[in-house]
Write a protein that holds these residues in place. Structure first.
Motif, PDB file in Angstrom:
ATOM      1  N   PRO A 163       0.712  -1.295   0.279  1.00  0.00           N
ATOM      2  CA  PRO A 163      -0.692   0.359   0.073  1.00  0.00           C
ATOM      3  C   PRO A 163       0.493   1.311  -0.233  1.00  0.00           C
ATOM      4  CG  PRO A 163      -0.113  -0.849   1.839  1.00  0.00           C
ATOM      5  CD  PRO A 163       1.054  -1.755   0.894  1.00  0.00           C
ATOM      6  N   ARG A 165       1.021   5.550   0.548  1.00  0.00           N
ATOM      7  CA  ARG A 165       0.220   6.362   1.579  1.00  0.00           C
ATOM      8  C   ARG A 165      -1.008   6.711   1.500  1.00  0.00           C
ATOM      9  NH1 ARG A 165       4.216  11.630   2.456  1.00  0.00           N
ATOM     10  NH2 ARG A 165       5.811  10.095   3.213  1.00  0.00           N
ATOM     11  N   ASP A 167      -2.875   5.340  -0.013  1.00  0.00           N
ATOM     12  CA  ASP A 167      -3.772   3.334   0.702  1.00  0.00           C
ATOM     13  C   ASP A 167      -4.388   3.395   2.146  1.00  0.00           C
ATOM     14  OD1 ASP A 167      -3.789   3.099  -2.018  1.00  0.00           O
ATOM     15  OD2 ASP A 167      -1.961   2.395  -2.440  1.00  0.00           O
ATOM     16  N   LEU A 168      -2.783   4.064   3.108  1.00  0.00           N
ATOM     17  CA  LEU A 168      -3.166   4.384   3.799  1.00  0.00           C
ATOM     18  C   LEU A 168      -3.539   5.310   4.901  1.00  0.00           C
ATOM     19  CD1 LEU A 168       0.716   3.240   5.297  1.00  0.00           C
ATOM     20  CD2 LEU A 168      -1.085   1.856   4.738  1.00  0.00           C
ATOM     21  N   VAL A 174      -7.107   0.268   3.566  1.00  0.00           N
ATOM     22  CA  VAL A 174      -6.222  -0.225   4.883  1.00  0.00           C
ATOM     23  C   VAL A 174      -6.324  -1.528   4.435  1.00  0.00           C
ATOM     24  CG1 VAL A 174      -4.917  -0.248   6.630  1.00  0.00           C
ATOM     25  CG2 VAL A 174      -5.107   1.515   5.173  1.00  0.00           C
ATOM     26  N   LEU A 193      -1.807  -4.238   9.252  1.00  0.00           N
ATOM     27  CA  LEU A 193      -2.458  -3.613   8.423  1.00  0.00           C
ATOM     28  C   LEU A 193      -3.647  -3.530   9.007  1.00  0.00           C
ATOM     29  CD1 LEU A 193      -1.227  -5.171   4.738  1.00  0.00           C
ATOM     30  CD2 LEU A 193      -1.047  -2.540   6.504  1.00  0.00           C
ATOM     31  N   ARG A 196      -3.960  -1.099  12.079  1.00  0.00           N
ATOM     32  CA  ARG A 196      -4.061   0.165  11.683  1.00  0.00           C
ATOM     33  C   ARG A 196      -5.215   0.740  11.061  1.00  0.00           C
ATOM     34  NH1 ARG A 196      -1.228   4.476  10.688  1.00  0.00           N
ATOM     35  NH2 ARG A 196      -1.807   6.288   8.737  1.00  0.00           N
TER      36      ARG A 196
END
Length: 651
Positions: A163, A165, A167-168, A174, A193, A196
């Motif tokens: 992923p 930045r 995507d996060l 995520v 993940l 998060r």
């Protein structure tokens, strides 16, 4: 209400009064049932109210006119009702409609046509986004599609790796990235993940408390699975407390959660408690059904619990009914799974050779059942009887060979099934059969639209070891076709060169120059470090080294004394061996011939005296020896009138 009044109402309507719009459309249709616009408004209002069955009924009663006018709405209600193929058929005709592409991608995703869904999302990505949040939605759905491609067994079509930045920043992306890692078997990465994703979901300001709880439940269910797979029981118990199965709205997610919670709590120790727990969640509807790989696991868990509580007859009935409705023969995972549990039920708890009797009897009734055949093969291999395993599989494949059905041929040359047969041949060193099977499979798959590259590579590599010119020509054709599909494939280039070098070297002169040299391939190899790390050279390398150094090592010694003393292994010495003592020089002679031999008793002494050279000879012994020799000697001399010749023939 007239159509004009209805249009005026729609212009003033807001998103919160769908019920009022519905009532207005019903009133308009009461005056004119054929009012197409009122029918359209009613269908849209029912869609907004999530009354999909009523909406579908409106389309069916209205006829083709409404289906054509409101094709996108009709396709959507088919999609929400679980009629995925019909929805794809309708929406695929709406060319150039961006909303239709989104709906087709969703329907393709739910019908497990993940490759088509990935193609549509790529097409939507390349075009300009028409709405503000569309790019984010496309990113989320693309990650979800890649995760399903990995789970389905198509890793070569997965486009995402790690992923970014962007995507996060969203918990949905995520979460889907975590699912992709889990599908790859990267459970540690998936766990990170998921943590998060849970944190982003809890701190999101765009979600209401109810929506936040609804989104956290699937994340917790997936997190429980990951922790169980890693054996982290204590952390799994803490996550277990966050999951309330009854609050999960989707039945599919609820069923998965129920299974994982049951296993986490150790209910498998009591088979009856396990059976009850796995059957608590009702079956999922078509609109919320599990994916095939999930459903196969769930079905396997259910039948395993049935076996533990000895419901053999019930398993036989249910699996036989399901198999009668499935394709036959088939290499689909579900059909194979049902066949295996059907065989286990027929065995009634028996294992090994005892179970083979009932399974082979069932195989006689369904000789093309791949699941039954592979179950018998597995039992034979476990018993160490590879020959019978090969014979059993060959019988099934021979029946498929004799068939003219295209389905039978596809099953016959299925790469997985062929791989099992080749592995069995390898156990018995049947190289000729391996080459023959791979050649036949390659011939079949070359005529198909999408031949498996791995099988063609294996067949071409196997044919290289043949001395037959036709096999080398076929290997060259296979390597050439592989190279045409992937020009960067050095394996194909090297194989093509190897196959044609002995036939016509001029054809491969250009390809030889494109291959890396041996010096380039081994430039980064440190032999000393490999040997010090414990990696010994292969037997072929040892043989080559011995041949290269034969002239230097095989130097005969000038004198016998110059030769080194041969070292004898300790295992060759007797247990009471003492190197300080001198060995008995007569140790190689029989016991009675040694000088230290002393016979015991009168008869022993007498026999020893008779064998002594130069001793006293007994007259009685001499007379008995002479008389015995005279009896055995045939009579000779003249006469012979009374002697009878022995007739020839059988004695």
């Amino acid at each position: 209400m007239t159509t004009q009044a209805l249009s005026s109402l729609l212009q003033r309507a807001s998103i919160d009064d769908h019920e009022e719009v519905l009532q207005s459309s019903i009133a308009a249709l009461a005056k004119s049932k054929s009012d197409l616009r009122a029918q359209h408004v009613k269908a849209v209002a029912l869609l907004k109210l999530d009354r999909y069955d009523d909406c579908l009924r409106v389309f069916e009663e209205a006829g083709d006119g409404l289906k054509k006018t409101a094709a996108l709405e009709y396709a959507y209600v088919l999609y929400k009702s679980g009629q995925l193929e019909s929805a794809i058929d309708v929406v695929s005709r709406l060319a150039g409609d961006r909303g239709a592409l989104h709906l087709e991608a969703q329907a393709s995703y739910r019908s497990e046509k993940f490759r088509r869904a990935a193609e549509i999302y790529d097409e939507l990505f390349q075009a300009e986004a028409s709405q503000l949040n569309e790019e984010n939605d496309l990113r989320i759905n693309a990650w979800a599609t890649d995760a399903q491609l990995q789970w389905k067994g198509y890793p070569e079509f997965v486009r995402h790796n790690r992923p970014t930045r962007e995507d996060l920043e969203a918990f949905e992306t995520v979460y889907n990235a975590a699912c992709l890692s889990i599908a790859k078997g990267e459970f540690r990465q998936g766990e990170v993940l998921l943590k998060r994703a849970k944190e982003l979901c809890r701190t999101s300001e765009d979600l209401t408390p109810e929506d936040r709880n609804a989104e956290l439940l699937p994340i917790a269910v997936q997190q429980l699975y990951v922790l169980l797979r890693q054996g982290k029981s204590e952390e799994a118990q803490s996550v277990l407390e966050e999951i309330s199965v009854k609050e999960i709205p989707e039945l599919s997610t609820r069923k998965i959660a129920q299974t994982n919670i049951t296993l986490a709590r150790g209910a498998s120790a009591n088979p009856f408690a396990l059976y009850k727990a796995l059957h608590e969640t009702p079956e999922t509807p078509d609109s919320d059904k599990l994916f095939d790989y999930q459903d196969n696991i769930t079905t396997g868990n259910s039948h395993a619990a049935d076996l533990l509580v000895q419901k053999y007859d019930g398993i036989i009935r249910s699996t036989s009914k399901a198999l009668s409705q499935a394709a036959y023969p088939s290499t689909e995972p579900r059909a194979g799974l049902l066949s295996v549990y059907n065989a286990a039920a027929h065995a009634r708890g028996e294992t090994g050779t005892k179970a083979l009797k009932s399974i082979l009897a069932a195989l006689e009734n369904r000789p093309k059942d791949i699941g039954l055949a592979l179950t018998a093969v597995q039992l034979y291999v476990a018993a160490g009887n590879t020959t019978s395993a090969i014979t059993t599989l060959e019988k099934t494949l021979q029946l498929l060979d004799e068939s003219t059905s295209e389905q039978d041929k596809a099953v016959r040359f299925n790469p997985g099934l062929l791989g099992i047969l080749v592995s069995l041949y390898k156990l018995e060193g049947r190289k000729v059969q391996i080459r023959s099977e791979l050649a036949k499979a390659a011939t079949y798959w070359q005529s198909q639209a999408e031949p498996p590259a791995s099988l063609l590579r294996a067949a071409a590599a196997s044919l290289l070891h043949s001395d037959d010119r036709s096999d080398l020509v076929m290997a060259g054709d296979l390597f050439k076709s592989l190279y045409q599909k992937d020009t960067k494939d050095r394996f194909s280039v090297a194989g093509y060169v190897a196959s044609q070098a002995t036939l016509d070297y001029s054809k491969v002169q250009a390809q030889v120059d494109s291959l890396p040299s041996v010096a380039e391939l081994i430039s980064g190899v440190n032999v000393s470090s490999l040997e010090s790390a414990g990696i010994s050279p292969s037997s072929s390398a040892n043989a080559a080294a011995a041949a290269a150094l034969a002239g230097a090592r095989k130097r005969p010694s000038a004198n016998k004394e110059d030769r080194g003393t041969k070292r004898v292994r300790k295992s060759r010495f007797p247990k009471d061996y003492d190197p300080s003592k001198t060995a008995d020089p007569e140790r190689w002679l029989p016991l009675r011939d040694r000088s230290s031999y002393r016979p015991k008793g009168r008869k022993g002494k007498q026999r020893a005296a008779e064998r002594t050279q130069g001793g006293v000879v007994s007259e009685k012994a001499e007379e008995s020896t002479v008389s015995s020799a005279a009896q055995q000697k045939p009579q000779g001399g003249g006469g012979g009138a009374n002697s009878k010749k022995k007739k020839k023939g059988k004695r």
